[in-house]
Scaffold this motif. Structure first.
Motif, PDB file in Angstrom:
ATOM      1  N   TYR A 168       0.859  -1.282   0.051  1.00 48.17           N
ATOM      2  CA  TYR A 168      -0.009  -0.052   0.074  1.00 48.17           C
ATOM      3  C   TYR A 168       0.931   1.286  -0.024  1.00 48.17           C
ATOM      4  O   TYR A 168       0.765   2.184  -0.686  1.00 48.17           O
ATOM      5  N   LEU A 169       1.860   1.278   0.950  1.00 49.46           N
ATOM      6  CA  LEU A 169       2.738   2.595   1.082  1.00 49.46           C
ATOM      7  C   LEU A 169       3.531   2.499  -0.556  1.00 49.46           C
ATOM      8  O   LEU A 169       3.612   3.877  -0.825  1.00 49.46           O
ATOM      9  N   GLN A 170       4.125   1.599  -0.812  1.00 52.76           N
ATOM     10  CA  GLN A 170       4.657   1.649  -2.023  1.00 52.76           C
ATOM     11  C   GLN A 170       3.852   2.322  -3.304  1.00 52.76           C
ATOM     12  O   GLN A 170       4.123   3.180  -3.883  1.00 52.76           O
ATOM     13  N   LEU A 171       2.580   1.654  -3.390  1.00 55.95           N
ATOM     14  CA  LEU A 171       1.819   2.400  -4.464  1.00 55.95           C
ATOM     15  C   LEU A 171       1.446   3.748  -4.118  1.00 55.95           C
ATOM     16  O   LEU A 171       1.242   4.538  -5.215  1.00 55.95           O
ATOM     17  N   LEU A 172       1.198   4.140  -3.103  1.00 57.05           N
ATOM     18  CA  LEU A 172       0.810   5.805  -2.705  1.00 57.05           C
ATOM     19  C   LEU A 172       1.959   6.286  -2.931  1.00 57.05           C
ATOM     20  O   LEU A 172       1.916   7.463  -3.603  1.00 57.05           O
ATOM     21  N   LEU A 173       3.246   6.102  -2.492  1.00 54.83           N
ATOM     22  CA  LEU A 173       4.336   6.883  -2.844  1.00 54.83           C
ATOM     23  C   LEU A 173       4.810   6.938  -4.526  1.00 54.83           C
ATOM     24  O   LEU A 173       4.875   7.956  -4.900  1.00 54.83           O
ATOM     25  N   GLU A 174       4.468   5.767  -5.202  1.00 61.51           N
ATOM     26  CA  GLU A 174       4.515   5.906  -6.468  1.00 61.51           C
ATOM     27  C   GLU A 174       3.709   6.814  -7.159  1.00 61.51           C
ATOM     28  O   GLU A 174       3.938   7.346  -8.215  1.00 61.51           O
ATOM     29  N   GLU A 175       2.437   6.680  -6.581  1.00 64.15           N
ATOM     30  CA  GLU A 175       1.194   7.761  -7.224  1.00 64.15           C
ATOM     31  C   GLU A 175       1.707   9.010  -6.955  1.00 64.15           C
ATOM     32  O   GLU A 175       1.344   9.783  -7.701  1.00 64.15           O
ATOM     33  N   LEU A 176       2.516   9.410  -5.820  1.00 67.03           N
ATOM     34  CA  LEU A 176       2.998  10.600  -5.704  1.00 67.03           C
ATOM     35  C   LEU A 176       4.230  11.110  -6.546  1.00 67.03           C
ATOM     36  O   LEU A 176       4.664  12.185  -6.335  1.00 67.03           O
ATOM     37  N   GLY A 177       4.557  10.260  -7.285  1.00 66.40           N
ATOM     38  CA  GLY A 177       5.784  10.421  -8.186  1.00 66.40           C
ATOM     39  C   GLY A 177       7.129  10.059  -7.677  1.00 66.40           C
ATOM     40  O   GLY A 177       8.008  10.572  -8.140  1.00 66.40           O
ATOM     41  N   HIS A 178       7.142   9.192  -6.661  1.00 61.46           N
ATOM     42  CA  HIS A 178       8.373   8.548  -6.044  1.00 61.46           C
ATOM     43  C   HIS A 178       9.018   7.356  -6.494  1.00 61.46           C
ATOM     44  O   HIS A 178       8.064   6.695  -6.923  1.00 61.46           O
ATOM     45  N   ARG A 179      10.266   7.322  -6.556  1.00 56.96           N
ATOM     46  CA  ARG A 179      10.802   5.844  -6.803  1.00 56.96           C
ATOM     47  C   ARG A 179      10.969   5.111  -5.600  1.00 56.96           C
ATOM     48  O   ARG A 179      11.550   5.571  -4.533  1.00 56.96           O
ATOM     49  N   VAL A 180      10.559   4.034  -5.389  1.00 60.36           N
ATOM     50  CA  VAL A 180      10.481   3.109  -4.055  1.00 60.36           C
ATOM     51  C   VAL A 180      11.376   1.726  -4.359  1.00 60.36           C
ATOM     52  O   VAL A 180      11.060   0.920  -5.298  1.00 60.36           O
ATOM     53  N   THR A 181      12.058   1.301  -3.331  1.00 59.98           N
ATOM     54  CA  THR A 181      12.670   0.104  -3.176  1.00 59.98           C
ATOM     55  C   THR A 181      12.059  -0.302  -1.902  1.00 59.98           C
ATOM     56  O   THR A 181      12.004   0.264  -0.869  1.00 59.98           O
ATOM     57  N   ASN A 182      11.084  -1.589  -2.283  1.00 58.42           N
ATOM     58  CA  ASN A 182      10.540  -2.279  -1.085  1.00 58.42           C
ATOM     59  C   ASN A 182      11.399  -3.452  -0.527  1.00 58.42           C
ATOM     60  O   ASN A 182      11.517  -4.291  -1.368  1.00 58.42           O
ATOM     61  N   LEU A 183      11.882  -3.179   0.725  1.00 57.05           N
ATOM     62  CA  LEU A 183      12.663  -4.269   1.169  1.00 57.05           C
ATOM     63  C   LEU A 183      11.808  -5.475   1.706  1.00 57.05           C
ATOM     64  O   LEU A 183      12.288  -6.642   2.038  1.00 57.05           O
TER      65      LEU A 183
END
Length: 151
Positions: free
Chosen positions: A33-48
């Motif tokens: 959920y947090l990864q998708l939210l952050l990506e929706e806001l335009g950020h690049r995410v590494t989910n460990l």
């Protein structure tokens, strides 16, 4: 002919974010959920992912040098595990000023949200998010950070 796929186009000026959980927490839905939210806001995410050992989290964050570290926990042990790993992260000179937040279900005692916030802030987190308004506060925090600025 080799085709390369870049999930994050060069013209995106968002943050590089590491999303993770503590060593004792096997929950993943919160991380996705947090990864998708952050990506929706335009950020690049590494989910460990879930059940991340403390040293692995430290090593990955030191190697990646993210603009933001997000620790999420659902199992109720986030306070104990989070406080421990935050202290380890803050001992690294290259991560000492990296924005670092924690949220979710942080305790098992059933206390009021915020009852452990002071100790987590003293350990080195920049913000603690729990309770009904956690996601709104988290979104506001992320949007207050300068995008595309590397430390």
């Amino acid at each position: 002919m080799e085709v390369q796929f870049d999930a994050y186009p060069a013209d995106i000026v968002g943050l590089d974010v590491v999303v993770t959980s503590v060593a004792s927490d096997a929950h993943t839905w919160n991380l996705v959920y947090l990864q998708l939210l952050l990506e929706e806001l335009g950020h690049r995410v590494t989910n460990l992912g879930a059940c991340v050992p403390d040293q692995l989290m430290v090593d990955e964050c030191r190697a990646r040098r993210p603009d933001l570290i997000v620790i999420s926990t659902v199992n109720g042990h986030g306070f104990v595990d989070g406080k421990r790993v935050v202290r380890l992260l803050r001992r690294c000179p290259e991560l000492h000023t990296t924005p670092l937040v924690i949220g979710g279900k942080l305790g098992i005692a059933g206390g009021e949200p915020g009852s452990v916030s002071v100790e987590l802030l003293e350990a080195g987190v920049d913000a603690v998010f729990e309770g009904n308004s956690a996601i709104v506060g988290f979104r506001d925090f992320v949007q207050s950070l300068p995008s595309g600025v590397r430390q």
